[in-house]
Design an enzyme around this catalytic site. Structure first.
Site, PDB file in Angstrom:
ATOM      1  N   GLU A 203       0.822  -1.214   0.000  1.00 12.11           N
ATOM      2  CA  GLU A 203       0.000   0.000   0.000  1.00 12.11           C
ATOM      3  C   GLU A 203       0.858   1.267   0.000  1.00 12.11           C
ATOM      4  O   GLU A 203       0.490   2.286  -0.585  1.00 12.11           O
ATOM      5  CB  GLU A 203      -0.895   0.020   1.240  1.00 12.11           C
ATOM      6  CG  GLU A 203      -2.182  -0.731   1.100  1.00 12.11           C
ATOM      7  CD  GLU A 203      -3.170   0.041   0.264  1.00 12.11           C
ATOM      8  OE1 GLU A 203      -3.041   0.018  -0.984  1.00 12.11           O
ATOM      9  OE2 GLU A 203      -4.049   0.665   0.839  1.00 12.11           O
TER      10      GLU A 203
ATOM     11  N   THR B 134      -5.460   8.965  -3.685  1.00 10.99           N
ATOM     12  CA  THR B 134      -5.265   8.894  -2.231  1.00 10.99           C
ATOM     13  C   THR B 134      -4.263   9.955  -1.783  1.00 10.99           C
ATOM     14  O   THR B 134      -4.443  10.592  -0.740  1.00 10.99           O
ATOM     15  CB  THR B 134      -4.783   7.487  -1.839  1.00 10.99           C
ATOM     16  OG1 THR B 134      -5.765   6.533  -2.285  1.00 10.99           O
ATOM     17  CG2 THR B 134      -4.611   7.347  -0.340  1.00 10.99           C
TER      18      THR B 134
HETATM   19  N1  HSE Z   1      -7.261   5.842   5.650  1.00  4.89           N
HETATM   20  C1  HSE Z   1      -6.858   6.116   4.307  1.00  4.89           C
HETATM   21  C2  HSE Z   1      -7.268   7.527   3.942  1.00  4.89           C
HETATM   22  C3  HSE Z   1      -7.519   5.124   3.392  1.00  4.89           C
HETATM   23  O1  HSE Z   1      -8.399   7.895   4.220  1.00  4.89           O
HETATM   24  O2  HSE Z   1      -6.453   8.260   3.394  1.00  4.89           O
HETATM   25  C4  HSE Z   1      -7.183   5.320   1.952  1.00  4.89           C
HETATM   26  O3  HSE Z   1      -6.290   4.384   1.479  1.00  4.89           O
END
Ligand code: HSE
Length: 293
Positions: free
Chosen positions: A120, A168
């Site tokens: 990730e 993201t």
């Molecule tokens: N917790 C992460 C975010 C999840 O909200 O950025 C996304 O991969």
């Protein structure tokens, strides 16, 4: 050849930024692995053209490297990339579970979560595990630096993916660097309410606990039509609505399974009024990655 179905996931659940996650019964990625002298990656399915096939840039490829388990990896994407449904995490989770079995590495499920989180890091710049944990372990998960807590939960939800892209990295860029004390108190209250709701399979409490005064408001502008979508979902009976993961997907909690159709069509309709095509899934919290041969 070994095949693993790894589910989509919804991270954050509003008040649990970078901590909460839930596995969904649908959609899912299917990852097939075969031993090979070096890792190669082939991607098909929804949004396949956006997924890198260079093993150094693909979450599954990074997992193969970290496990020292070279393989030909075929990923059939059911989870659309950059949707907010843990697309890259599903591929990483599927690869971790599949390669652990293929090479008989003997890693525990929790060790596989941290391994998949390394994958990730390639796409988001951060090794957070709030998507890979539920994709591997299933149910509702709470990830902290000290460990992972999981619980089964029976909860009907709708997730809806608008045809817009939010990376993201961008979505993490708008998250405030600090919070006020009153926001922290509200967040702790809502997160606690959500956990109690998961323990009791109570959609009213979970819906209430989705409310987040910090991250979701900061990200709402990245999701065209979000405010109207939230209002429409609530009018159709949803107990709570939030942005799924980093967006642009949204998640709505329903009181019962029969309500999902109305909530789904209300959300799709609200996105349409904002000029955005969207696809809804009527789903629920489900199991983690499963091996089939
Ligand atoms: N917790 C992460 C975010 C999840 O909200 O950025 C996304 O991969």
């Amino acid at each position: 050849m070994l095949t693993v179905r790894a589910p989509a996931t919804s991270a954050n659940l509003g008040s649990g930024f970078d901590v909460f996650g839930a596995a969904l019964t649908r959609p899912a990625d299917v990852v097939r692995v075969e031993r090979a002298p070096e890792t190669t990656i082939e991607v098909t399915g929804v949004g396949a053209q956006y997924v890198p096939t260079d093993p150094a840039e693909n979450t599954a490829g990074v997992v193969a490297r970290e496990l020292d388990a070279p393989a030909h990896i075929r990923i059939d994407k059911g989870v659309r990339p950059s949707s907010g449904l843990g697309s890259s995490a599903a591929s990483a989770a599927g690869a971790a579970v599949a390669l652990n079995e293929l090479y008989d590495c003997g890693l525990s499920d929790e060790e596989l979560v941290w391994l998949a989180a390394e994958g990730e890091a390639v796409v988001s710049g951060d090794a957070h595990a709030d998507n890979v944990a539920p994709s591997i372990l299933g149910g509702f998960t709470i990830v902290t630096d000290d460990g992972i807590t999981t619980m089964d939960a029976d909860l009907p939800v709708v997730v809806c993916l608008p045809e817009t892209v939010v990376s993201t990295r961008d979505a993490r860029g708008v998250v405030p660097r600090s919070v006020e004390m009153n926001e922290m108190v509200e967040t702790v209250g809502n997160a606690s309410t959500l956990v109690a709701g998961m323990c009791r399979d109570d959609p009213e409490l979970v819906g209430r606990g989705l409310t987040d005064p910090v991250v979701t408001p900061a990200r709402a502008d990245l999701v065209d039509g979000y405010e109207a979508v939230e209002e429409a979902a609530r009018e159709a009976g949803a107990t709570g609505v939030t942005i799924s993961g980093a967006g642009p997907g949204v998640l709505a909690v329903c009181r019962h399974r029969g309500q999902r159709r109305d909530v789904a069509s209300a959300i799709v309709g609200a996105f349409a009024e904002a000029g955005v095509d969207a696809q809804a899934y009527q789903t629920e919290i489900g199991d983690g990655a499963e091996i089939s041969r």
